[in-house]
Structure formats: structure tokens, C-alpha cells
Design an enzyme around this catalytic site. Structure first.
Site, PDB file in Angstrom:
ATOM      1  N   HIS A 104      38.070  46.912  43.284  1.00  0.00           N
ATOM      2  CA  HIS A 104      37.828  46.986  41.841  1.00  0.00           C
ATOM      3  C   HIS A 104      37.320  48.376  41.440  1.00  0.00           C
ATOM      4  O   HIS A 104      36.238  48.522  40.851  1.00  0.00           O
ATOM      5  CB  HIS A 104      36.848  45.903  41.393  1.00  0.00           C
ATOM      6  CG  HIS A 104      36.981  45.564  39.932  1.00  0.00           C
ATOM      7  ND1 HIS A 104      36.650  44.344  39.420  1.00  0.00           N
ATOM      8  CD2 HIS A 104      37.417  46.301  38.878  1.00  0.00           C
ATOM      9  CE1 HIS A 104      36.855  44.333  38.105  1.00  0.00           C
ATOM     10  NE2 HIS A 104      37.317  45.518  37.752  1.00  0.00           N
ATOM     11  N   ARG A 122      42.389  41.433  35.820  1.00  0.00           N
ATOM     12  CA  ARG A 122      41.389  40.507  36.323  1.00  0.00           C
ATOM     13  C   ARG A 122      42.046  39.581  37.331  1.00  0.00           C
ATOM     14  O   ARG A 122      43.187  39.152  37.150  1.00  0.00           O
ATOM     15  CB  ARG A 122      40.781  39.670  35.184  1.00  0.00           C
ATOM     16  CG  ARG A 122      39.795  40.428  34.310  1.00  0.00           C
ATOM     17  CD  ARG A 122      38.508  40.731  35.053  1.00  0.00           C
ATOM     18  NE  ARG A 122      37.534  41.413  34.221  1.00  0.00           N
ATOM     19  CZ  ARG A 122      37.441  42.725  34.084  1.00  0.00           C
ATOM     20  NH1 ARG A 122      38.303  43.513  34.722  1.00  0.00           N
ATOM     21  NH2 ARG A 122      36.514  43.266  33.327  1.00  0.00           N
ATOM     22  N   GLU A 155      35.408  38.019  43.318  1.00  0.00           N
ATOM     23  CA  GLU A 155      34.892  39.285  43.850  1.00  0.00           C
ATOM     24  C   GLU A 155      33.398  39.183  44.164  1.00  0.00           C
ATOM     25  O   GLU A 155      32.658  38.527  43.441  1.00  0.00           O
ATOM     26  CB  GLU A 155      35.123  40.405  42.827  1.00  0.00           C
ATOM     27  CG  GLU A 155      36.584  40.649  42.531  1.00  0.00           C
ATOM     28  CD  GLU A 155      36.787  41.685  41.432  1.00  0.00           C
ATOM     29  OE1 GLU A 155      35.789  42.334  41.016  1.00  0.00           O
ATOM     30  OE2 GLU A 155      37.926  41.858  40.999  1.00  0.00           O
TER      31      GLU A 155
END
Length: 311
Positions: A277, A230, A259
Site C-alpha cells: 500500500h 482498495r 491489510e
């Protein structure tokens, strides 16, 4: 009547079709009048389908008095208030295990891409620069010192893959585990003995910005960070400064603090590899994740045990 649920972000077409068949689905992410929607429907909403990157914002959760279950499509649950969920009796599920292999594979791929300059080499060839020069040498991957922060399902899978590279493996986590790798009690100590620091820990208040300037300085100008966990684990401004100033050798990042917004400063750096991601983004794994989301919802509204309950 079908239970009413909110869909908080797009899902695979097959999952969306299956949800529409079993539930009354409100596509909240498409709403042009969220306030009006909540005024009309909030009291009837019993379920929420969301992504790990979105979770359940506290202000939205507070406005759903009939909410019974939050089904997360992803392994992370740091963006859902689990204490509040327990207090209210709201069930929370995620999709663990099925994405472990792909994320571990991706961590190895990012490591190789960064150390061996695969992305930089691709751009070099495409730009027609090969006839006029050569790239600087990359860095050997095999027998390198790898530190893994977070030796859970994904961290262990990464370590097993690194064994094939004859890597020197150490790890840091909440507790010492029965594994053939050296344990370090802190990220700082782990960084001091690592060439590559791979982040595979879950995000929490405890791990927020835990990869800070001292950790980066311990890795030094020849060390690199690979993050498939993360973005919240890393002090992102400190990371960018360390890369720009040459205090850190490089970074391969699949996740970011905010993000999908990525700081512009990363874009001009040749010592970084950036991904949107996509650690778990294979057709096989995303389908398995979608299947688990559906299975958890169906189990809950059928009064059965949840396959992958967090709360």
C-alpha cells in the site's frame, strides 16, 4: 486549554510535532489499556487523526460523545460511517488531490512491472540464474487495451499517462463522462474488452467485491488486474483461485482486503507483483498529506472553513 485529540496511528514526525504543539494528543495506538484510557478521557476527546486504512471503528466513535472532527490522512473515507457523522454533526476531512499524481504513476509502474516481468527478472538475476537460462518473454505494454474502473481524479490521471503508451482506453464508472475514452456500463463489460483492468474506484457498499469471478473470467488467462484502489473492491479468494488455476494471467496489487495481512497463497506466484500500500508513498506527497491533516484540524478549531471537507 488545548483541544484534546486522539491519534489513531503513527504519523510523520513533523506532523506529530505540530499536533503536539497545538493540541493535547493522546497516542491511542500506543495505549496498553485502551479501556482504561476511554474510561478516563473519552468525554474530553474532540478530534481524531486517523489513516484511510483504519478510519473510525463504529464502536470507538460511539464512545466519544464530544467528538467534533475526524481528520483522515488519506483519500479514502469508506471506513468512517458518514451517515452517523452527519447525524452527530461530526466533521470528516481527507487529503485528496495531493496524492493523485503519485498513485497514478504507481499504477503505471505496477502495470509495466507485471507485464514486463521486472520483479521476476530482478529475482532471476539476483539468484544467479541468468548464466544458465533465460526468462520467458513478457507482454508488450504499448498499444494494449486498458480498462479503468473508476474515472475520478486518480482514474483520469492514469488514463492521461496511458495516452503516452498509445493505449486503447475504456472506463466504467457511475456516469458517462465527457472524455475521449469508451464508456462501459459494468465492470464485466469493461473486463471483456480489456487486457489490463486497472482499479481506481473508491470503496463502498456498492463496489464491495465487485471484481468477482465473472469479471476475472471475462479478462481471461491473458488478462491482468492492477489494483491501486482498495482491497475491498476485489473478491480476494476468487482472485487467488483464478491466478492459481491459470484462469487469470496476473495481478499487480498495492492493496488487500485485510491489510497488512496478505494471503500466503500470493507469495509463491510468479504472475503477481505485490506492494505494501505504497501508491502515495513519496516524501513530497506524504508531507503534503500531513499538511492537509493539520490545516483541517486548525481550521476546525479556529472556526474557519475546512480545506478538504467530506462531511
Amino acid at each position: 486549554m488545548k483541544p484534546e485529540i486522539i491519534q489513531f496511528c503513527p504519523q510523520l514526525p513533523g506532523l506529530e510535532a505540530a499536533l503536539a504543539e497545538r493540541f493535547t494528543v493522546h497516542r491511542f495506538f500506543e495505549s496498553k489499556d485502551p479501556e482504561g484510557f476511554l474510561a478516563r478521557h473519552a468525554g474530553a476527546i474532540r478530534g481524531l487523526v486517523t489513516g484511510a486504512h483504519l478510519g473510525l471503528p463504529p464502536d470507538l466513535g460511539a464512545r466519544l460523545p464530544a467528538l467534533e472532527i475526524v481528520a483522515i490522512n488519506g483519500v479514502g473515507f469508506d471506513k468512517v460511517d458518514l451517515v452517523e457523522a452527519r447525524r452527530r454533526g461530526v466533521r470528516v476531512t481527507n487529503t485528496p488531490d495531493v496524492l493523485t499524481e503519485d498513485v497514478a504513476d504507481f499504477a503505471i509502474g505496477l502495470s509495466i512491472a507485471l507485464l514486463r516481468q521486472i520483479v521476476r527478472g530482478d529475482a532471476f538475476v539476483r539468484a544467479g540464474q541468468w548464466p544458465g537460462g533465460t526468462l520467458p518473454f513478457g507482454v508488450k505494454v504499448s498499444r494494449r487495451r486498458f480498462g479503468i474502473f473508476g474515472l475520478g481524479r486518480i482514474g483520469r490521471a492514469i488514463a492521461r499517462r496511458l495516452e503516452g503508451f498509445d493505449a486503447q482506453i475504456a472506463y466504467c464508472g457511475r456516469t458517462r463522462q465527457d472524455v475521449p475514452y469508451d464508456f462501459e456500463p459494468t465492470p464485466l463489460a469493461l473486463a471483456a474488452r480489456s487486457d489490463v483492468l486497472v482499479l481506481a474506484a473508491s470503496a463502498s457498499a456498492e463496489t464491495r467485491n465487485v471484481i468477482d469471478r465473472p469479471v476475472m473470467d471475462a479478462l481471461g488467462p491473458s488478462g491482468v488486474i492492477v489494483n491501486v484502489a482498495r482491497g475491498a473492491l476485489v473478491d480476494e479468494p476468487a482472485l487467488l483461485a483464478a491466478l492459481q488455476e491459470g484462469r487469470l494471467g496476473g495481478a499487480a496489487l498495492d492493496v488487500f482486503a485485510d491489510e497488512p495481512r496478505v494471503p500466503d497463497g500470493f507469495f509463491g506466484l510468479s504472475n503477481v507483483v505485490l506492494a505494501p500500500h505504497t501508491g502515495s508513498a513519496t516524501g513530497e506527497t506524504r508531507q503534503a498529506m500531513a499538511d492537509l491533516v493539520l490545516a483541517n484540524l486548525v481550521a476546525h478549531f479556529s472556526g474557519e472553513a475546512l480545506p478538504t471537507a467530506v462531511v
